[in-house]
Design a protein around this motif. Structure first.
Motif, PDB file in Angstrom:
ATOM      1  N   LYS A   4       0.829  -1.205   0.000  1.00  0.00           N
ATOM      2  CA  LYS A   4       0.000   0.000   0.000  1.00  0.00           C
ATOM      3  C   LYS A   4       0.866   1.259   0.000  1.00  0.00           C
ATOM      4  O   LYS A   4       0.538   2.232  -0.658  1.00  0.00           O
ATOM      5  CB  LYS A   4      -0.935   0.009   1.207  1.00  0.00           C
ATOM      6  N   LYS A   5       1.975   1.215   0.740  1.00  0.00           N
ATOM      7  CA  LYS A   5       2.870   2.370   0.795  1.00  0.00           C
ATOM      8  C   LYS A   5       3.518   2.624  -0.564  1.00  0.00           C
ATOM      9  O   LYS A   5       3.687   3.761  -0.981  1.00  0.00           O
ATOM     10  CB  LYS A   5       3.950   2.181   1.856  1.00  0.00           C
ATOM     11  N   LEU A   6       3.850   1.570  -1.275  1.00  0.00           N
ATOM     12  CA  LEU A   6       4.458   1.695  -2.594  1.00  0.00           C
ATOM     13  C   LEU A   6       3.469   2.324  -3.575  1.00  0.00           C
ATOM     14  O   LEU A   6       3.820   3.249  -4.319  1.00  0.00           O
ATOM     15  CB  LEU A   6       4.910   0.327  -3.111  1.00  0.00           C
ATOM     16  N   LEU A  12       0.856   4.185  -2.842  1.00  0.00           N
ATOM     17  CA  LEU A  12       0.640   5.565  -2.412  1.00  0.00           C
ATOM     18  C   LEU A  12       1.811   6.460  -2.828  1.00  0.00           C
ATOM     19  O   LEU A  12       1.607   7.583  -3.296  1.00  0.00           O
ATOM     20  CB  LEU A  12       0.441   5.627  -0.904  1.00  0.00           C
ATOM     21  N   THR A  13       3.029   5.961  -2.713  1.00  0.00           N
ATOM     22  CA  THR A  13       4.208   6.727  -3.116  1.00  0.00           C
ATOM     23  C   THR A  13       4.204   6.985  -4.618  1.00  0.00           C
ATOM     24  O   THR A  13       4.495   8.098  -5.068  1.00  0.00           O
ATOM     25  CB  THR A  13       5.493   5.976  -2.707  1.00  0.00           C
ATOM     26  N   CYS A  70       1.456   9.624  -5.389  1.00  0.00           N
ATOM     27  CA  CYS A  70       1.903  10.960  -4.971  1.00  0.00           C
ATOM     28  C   CYS A  70       3.001  11.484  -5.892  1.00  0.00           C
ATOM     29  O   CYS A  70       3.032  12.673  -6.213  1.00  0.00           O
ATOM     30  CB  CYS A  70       2.390  10.928  -3.528  1.00  0.00           C
TER      31      CYS A  70
END
Length: 56
Positions: free
Chosen positions: A2-4, A6-7, A10
């Motif tokens: 999920k962080k990947l 989202l990054t 963005c």
């Protein structure tokens, strides 16, 4: 994962935001009137054309 995602999202948004340049902006001020009635016209759209290419 999920962080990947989202990054990446963005990063894409930042790239698109920085791609917009302000070097070609201008301010147009004036009053538009009807030549027959000499009345003010509202909600007018102004298009500025490039004299060299005749495009907007």
């Amino acid at each position: 994962m999920k962080k990947l995602i989202l990054t990446v999202i963005c990063g894409c948004m930042a790239t698109f935001a920085l791609a917009q340049t302000l070097s070609g902006t201008a301010t147009v001020k004036g009053i538009v009137t009807d030549s027959a009635k000499n009345a003010l016209l509202g909600y007018i759209t102004i298009a500025i054309k490039d004299a060299a290419t005749q495009s907007r």
